[in-house]
Design a protein around this motif. Structure first.
Motif, PDB file in Angstrom:
ATOM      1  N   ASP A 111      42.932  40.223  35.332  1.00 51.93           N
ATOM      2  CA  ASP A 111      41.855  39.265  35.049  1.00 51.93           C
ATOM      3  C   ASP A 111      41.865  38.124  36.061  1.00 51.93           C
ATOM      4  OD1 ASP A 111      41.137  40.770  32.831  1.00 51.93           O
ATOM      5  OD2 ASP A 111      41.963  39.353  31.368  1.00 51.93           O
ATOM      6  N   ALA A 112      43.066  37.605  36.360  1.00 49.24           N
ATOM      7  CA  ALA A 112      43.174  36.508  37.329  1.00 49.24           C
ATOM      8  C   ALA A 112      42.721  36.970  38.708  1.00 49.24           C
ATOM      9  CB  ALA A 112      44.601  35.973  37.377  1.00 49.24           C
ATOM     10  N   ASN A 128      47.573  38.318  42.796  1.00 52.76           N
ATOM     11  CA  ASN A 128      47.575  38.683  41.378  1.00 52.76           C
ATOM     12  C   ASN A 128      47.522  40.190  41.182  1.00 52.76           C
ATOM     13  OD1 ASN A 128      47.527  36.324  39.302  1.00 52.76           O
ATOM     14  ND2 ASN A 128      46.486  35.598  41.137  1.00 52.76           N
ATOM     15  N   LEU A 129      46.847  40.895  42.066  1.00 51.61           N
ATOM     16  CA  LEU A 129      46.880  42.357  41.997  1.00 51.61           C
ATOM     17  C   LEU A 129      48.291  42.868  42.272  1.00 51.61           C
ATOM     18  CD1 LEU A 129      43.501  43.254  43.728  1.00 51.61           C
ATOM     19  CD2 LEU A 129      44.130  43.728  41.349  1.00 51.61           C
ATOM     20  N   GLU A 130      48.999  42.215  43.196  1.00 51.49           N
ATOM     21  CA  GLU A 130      50.403  42.578  43.481  1.00 51.49           C
ATOM     22  C   GLU A 130      51.266  42.384  42.235  1.00 51.49           C
ATOM     23  OE1 GLU A 130      52.356  43.423  46.229  1.00 51.49           O
ATOM     24  OE2 GLU A 130      50.918  43.329  47.871  1.00 51.49           O
ATOM     25  N   LYS A 131      51.053  41.274  41.533  1.00 53.14           N
ATOM     26  CA  LYS A 131      51.827  41.020  40.309  1.00 53.14           C
ATOM     27  C   LYS A 131      51.518  42.077  39.256  1.00 53.14           C
ATOM     28  CE  LYS A 131      52.305  36.045  40.975  1.00 53.14           C
ATOM     29  NZ  LYS A 131      51.864  34.723  40.545  1.00 53.14           N
ATOM     30  N   ALA A 132      50.245  42.446  39.134  1.00 54.73           N
ATOM     31  CA  ALA A 132      49.870  43.496  38.178  1.00 54.73           C
ATOM     32  C   ALA A 132      50.510  44.821  38.577  1.00 54.73           C
ATOM     33  CB  ALA A 132      48.353  43.633  38.113  1.00 54.73           C
ATOM     34  N   LEU A 133      50.573  45.064  39.869  1.00 58.74           N
ATOM     35  CA  LEU A 133      51.164  46.297  40.376  1.00 58.74           C
ATOM     36  C   LEU A 133      52.649  46.391  40.014  1.00 58.74           C
ATOM     37  CD1 LEU A 133      50.409  48.799  41.995  1.00 58.74           C
ATOM     38  CD2 LEU A 133      50.922  47.526  44.078  1.00 58.74           C
TER      39      LEU A 133
END
Length: 186
Positions: A111-112, A128-133
């Motif tokens: 979402d972020a 933030n996509l990296e963190k989700a990954l």
């Protein structure tokens, strides 16, 4: 007479069936029975949001959060409503609060990332996509990354590096699966 919890549960059933008026009536009855019954406020927010009444949804969500200030799901819903109102900084604040409460919930980072993409901040979107990954499957993040709001990110160095990392992870996973399959045959 039923308890607030029973009225709320009945309301949830109607909410799931998209019978919003009946659901709202039952949630309101739950609050008449017990004005401090927090779930009814949250569910009224969901019912109003589903009907596009962002103002009422935010009001009920605010009432819920005053009773349950750390509820990550409610903070996520607040962020979604703020995004609809184009109040991106407020949405970001709500998401950050939710992340503090549940830092291992990957959807918050997705979402972020989408929010940062809307705010035209590709580096933050990529971060933030990296963190989700790190918290989710590569395919989940990859599918999300294909959404239209990430079109600009996909053309940046950050986006290309993220795409390469996801491709490498998929390749590595496929090789591991193949090795496991070969070993299981022996």
């Amino acid at each position: 007479w039923f308890s607030a919890e029973v009225y709320n549960d009945l309301g949830v059933t109607h909410l799931q069936q998209n019978d919003y008026r009946k659901a709202q009536s039952l949630f309101e009855t739950a609050l008449t029975d017990d004005p401090e019954y927090a779930p009814a406020y949250f569910n009224l927010a969901l019912a109003h949001a589903a009907q596009g009444d962002v103002g009422k949804a935010k009001g009920y969500l605010s009432a819920y959060l005053s009773r349950k200030p750390g509820d990550a799901q409610a903070l996520r819903e607040k962020a979604a409503l703020d995004i609809k109102d184009e109040r991106y900084e407020d949405a970001l604040f709500a998401l950050k609060m939710a992340m503090e409460k549940t830092p291992d919930w990957p959807v918050l980072y997705l979402d972020a990332a989408a929010l940062f993409a809307l705010m035209n901040d590709p580096p933050q979107a990529a971060q933030n996509l990296e963190k989700a990954l790190a918290l989710s499957s590569v395919m989940t993040v990859y599918r999300y990354y294909q959404l239209p709001q990430f079109k600009t990110l996909r053309t940046t160095d950050e986006g290309k590096a993220l795409e390469k990392k996801m491709a490498d992870l998929v390749r590595s996973s496929m090789i591991s699966s193949l090795i496991m399959l070969l070993l299981s045959d022996h």
